[in-house]
Scaffold this motif. Structure first.
Motif, PDB file in Angstrom:
ATOM      1  N   MET A   1       0.706  -1.513   0.309  1.00  0.00           N
ATOM      2  CA  MET A   1       0.244   0.079   0.075  1.00  0.00           C
ATOM      3  C   MET A   1       0.677   1.483  -0.306  1.00  0.00           C
ATOM      4  O   MET A   1       1.123   2.123  -1.391  1.00  0.00           O
ATOM      5  N   ALA A   2       1.689   1.186   1.185  1.00  0.00           N
ATOM      6  CA  ALA A   2       2.583   2.135   1.330  1.00  0.00           C
ATOM      7  C   ALA A   2       3.902   2.231   0.021  1.00  0.00           C
ATOM      8  O   ALA A   2       3.736   3.342  -0.831  1.00  0.00           O
ATOM      9  N   ILE A   3       3.847   1.731  -0.530  1.00  0.00           N
ATOM     10  CA  ILE A   3       4.442   1.820  -2.000  1.00  0.00           C
ATOM     11  C   ILE A   3       3.956   2.352  -3.478  1.00  0.00           C
ATOM     12  O   ILE A   3       4.093   3.400  -3.962  1.00  0.00           O
ATOM     13  N   ILE A  76      10.746   3.636   2.396  1.00  0.00           N
ATOM     14  CA  ILE A  76       9.429   2.863   3.763  1.00  0.00           C
ATOM     15  C   ILE A  76       9.133   3.508   4.775  1.00  0.00           C
ATOM     16  O   ILE A  76       8.810   3.976   5.296  1.00  0.00           O
ATOM     17  N   ARG A  77      11.033   2.973   5.282  1.00  0.00           N
ATOM     18  CA  ARG A  77      10.938   3.342   6.482  1.00  0.00           C
ATOM     19  C   ARG A  77      11.151   4.236   7.179  1.00  0.00           C
ATOM     20  O   ARG A  77      10.808   5.027   8.089  1.00  0.00           O
ATOM     21  N   ALA A 116      -3.762  -2.012   7.753  1.00  0.00           N
ATOM     22  CA  ALA A 116      -3.373  -3.140   7.578  1.00  0.00           C
ATOM     23  C   ALA A 116      -2.741  -4.326   8.637  1.00  0.00           C
ATOM     24  O   ALA A 116      -1.619  -4.844   8.290  1.00  0.00           O
ATOM     25  N   SER A 117      -3.189  -4.657   9.632  1.00  0.00           N
ATOM     26  CA  SER A 117      -3.320  -5.099  10.883  1.00  0.00           C
ATOM     27  C   SER A 117      -3.543  -6.551  10.491  1.00  0.00           C
ATOM     28  O   SER A 117      -2.972  -7.182  11.812  1.00  0.00           O
ATOM     29  N   ILE A 381      -4.145  -9.139  -1.634  1.00  0.00           N
ATOM     30  CA  ILE A 381      -3.589  -7.439  -0.854  1.00  0.00           C
ATOM     31  C   ILE A 381      -2.944  -6.745  -2.374  1.00  0.00           C
ATOM     32  O   ILE A 381      -4.055  -5.472  -2.755  1.00  0.00           O
ATOM     33  N   GLU A 382      -3.170  -6.996  -3.123  1.00  0.00           N
ATOM     34  CA  GLU A 382      -2.494  -6.531  -4.615  1.00  0.00           C
ATOM     35  C   GLU A 382      -4.320  -5.585  -5.352  1.00  0.00           C
ATOM     36  O   GLU A 382      -3.942  -3.899  -5.631  1.00  0.00           O
TER      37      GLU A 382
END
Ligand code: N01
Length: 477
Positions: A1-3, A76-77, A116-117, A381-382
């Motif tokens: 998601m972040a990417i 992303i970190r 996204a847990s 997920i994608e």
């Protein structure tokens, strides 16, 4: 998601993580033999290939390494805030924002709130009489104590799910005695695993399209497993074959029959291992099928009155899967103060496992009924990530502030899913973690994954209400 947010130029986001690092399942589960039961070229992101998988089914540390490398590759970190467990999320209708609070008391505001847990992260500690008084070592498979040396110990392992069937054969050769406590047997099929040959790795790396082709093949091979899911009589025939495989691998007739499930294959998640059944041919391994009556300070007593001396108990008892239980201390409030814990009191329901009626701009990854038993969850997920990004675009396009799925659209969607569910192998009478106590399956998607992809490719705009701040109730309809 972040990417994917970054790829779309949306850099204004943050990730709240309760633990110390990224990785989720593959950070927490490090027990001996831990590996994914989906082949790694399929169990990886379509946009970030890895040509270095050592085997078809990579061990946990390779997957975790892949996740760490991907995090670094896409930078992303810097968006992550670790040791921040979310305790409440409340939607403020006046400003169209989610107000998120973490256990440290920090408050965050955001327009979109994405959960996204993951559904399998709270270890299930069984309520067995006397467990708390046990004087030896106890740990859960997801919290493996690598400092505790099992060599020469008398070990009891409780549970025979995906985790236990992986670690039991690994620890059996080093312990003095391994008692495997089985409540319900699992169907375990052969695992077509092996190391990749050098030539294959070279092909993945240097032949254009080779890895992609391999991925397509894996996708469709996995997808073929839906046939027995949707055709219980085919699953019944498969059960006969699997029964023969158990008898072939386990020498002792009585043990083999106690390992053989009495429910149709596929009703509970099918497991894969080449080591599990042969492990029962070892002299120091015993299958215990009598229920546990009580745990004493240094032993376990079963229903037949037999007492077994034990140094260590390993809980392969799975995870708390019902969101109504693991979200008990997490306040999630949507429109007009409605609380998700109340809305989900009878049943956890969503729309494509992604949006929930009454909760604007709340998005979920692998929410209710979007889990899988037969193919790679990364595929789902994608598809959901793409869907959420499309929803965000739709809001921008309409110059709205938020969108909410309609109550009747969600109801219709779930009625249809549950109708389909009745025709699947999951409704043939076994009890599994896919179901609530009332038997309703809230975990898995009852169709092919390509159908999920197709159905979520475009938003059905008429299933949503788009809202602009300041609009009256009447205008909202
Ligand atoms: O947990 P599980 P897991 N007394 O819930 C038993 C997947 N996974 O950690 O069936 C006695 O599957 C319970 O018995 P029963 C895995 O496939 C994926 O193994 O309820 N026994 C069962 O045997 C699954 O989807 C990979 O009667 C008790 C076991 O404990 C999920 O992760 C690898 C009990 C729990 O099995 C979790 O698997 C490993 C009690 N009180 C696992 N309570 C991949 O490769 C529970 N049990 C992706």
């Amino acid at each position: 998601m972040a990417i994917q947010l970054k790829e779309q130029g949306k850099n204004n986001f943050f990730i709240l993580e309760k633990s110390h690092d990224v990785g989720g399942t593959w950070r927490d589960n490090s027990y001996p033999g831990c590996a994914c039961d989906v082949q790694s070229h399929m169990y990886s992101f379509s946009f970030s290939p890895n040509n270095h998988w050592s085997k078809r089914y990579a061990p946990w540390h390779e997957i975790q390494q892949y996740l760490l490398e991907t995090t670094a590759k896409y930078d992303i970190r810097k968006h992550c805030q670790f040791h921040q467990e979310v305790v409440s999320a409340v939607f403020n209708e006046n400003i169209g924002e989610w107000v998120i609070k973490t256990h440290t008391g920090i408050i965050y505001h955001c327009k979109h709130f994405i959960l996204a847990s993951g559904p399998l992260h709270v270890p299930e500690i069984p309520n067995i009489k006397g467990l708390k008084n046990f004087q030896g070592k106890v740990f859960h498979s997801a919290q493996w104590d690598h400092d505790y040396d099992l060599t020469g110990k008398n070990v009891a392992s409780i549970g025979t799910g995906g985790s236990a069937i992986q670690y039991c054969p690994e620890i059996a050769p080093k312990v003095n005695q391994l008692d495997v406590f089985q409540r319900t047997p699992a169907w375990v099929l052969p695992r077509d695993d092996r190391k990749y040959w050098r030539v294959e790795k070279t092909a993945f790396k240097h032949i254009p399209g080779w890895r992609k082709l391999h991925r397509y093949r894996l996708y469709w091979t996995n997808e073929a497993r839906v046939w027995p899911i949707f055709n219980p009589s085919l699953a019944k025939s498969l059960s006969m074959l699997a029964k023969g495989l158990i008898r072939f691998q386990v020498k002792d007739k009585v043990t083999a029959s106690r390992l053989t499930p009495n429910y149709t294959i596929g009703c509970k998640r099918i497991l894969i291992s080449n080591k599990y059944y042969p492990m029962f041919n070892r002299k120091n391994v015993e299958l215990v099928t009598e229920g546990i009556k009580e745990i004493k300070e240094n032993s376990i007593i079963t229903a037949d009155g037999k007492e077994r001396a034990v140094d260590c108990i390993i809980l392969g008892t799975g995870f708390v899967v019902d969101p109504r239980i693991y979200m008990r201390d997490f306040e999630l409030k949507g429109l007009e103060g409605r609380d998700l814990r109340t809305d989900w009191k009878d049943c956890a329901e969503a729309y494509y496992g992604t949006s929930v009626a009454g909760y604007p701009n709340l998005w979920m990854l692998i929410g209710p009924n979007s889990g899988l038993g037969h193919n790679s969850i990364i595929f789902m997920i994608e598809a959901q990530v793409k869907y959420i990004l499309n929803c965000m675009k739709a809001i921008e396009h309409r110059q709205s502030d938020y969108m909410t799925v309609k109550e009747d659209a969600q109801l219709q969607f779930n009625t249809h899913l549950q109708k389909l569910m009745k025709q699947t192998v999951w409704s043939t009478g076994c009890k599994s973690w896919y179901q609530q106590e009332d038997g309703r399956n809230i975990a898995v998607w009852p169709k092919s994954t390509w159908k999920f992809w197709l159905e979520t490719l475009n938003i059905k705009v008429s299933d949503y209400v788009f809202t602009q701040l300041g609009q009256s109730q009447e205008q909202r309809k």
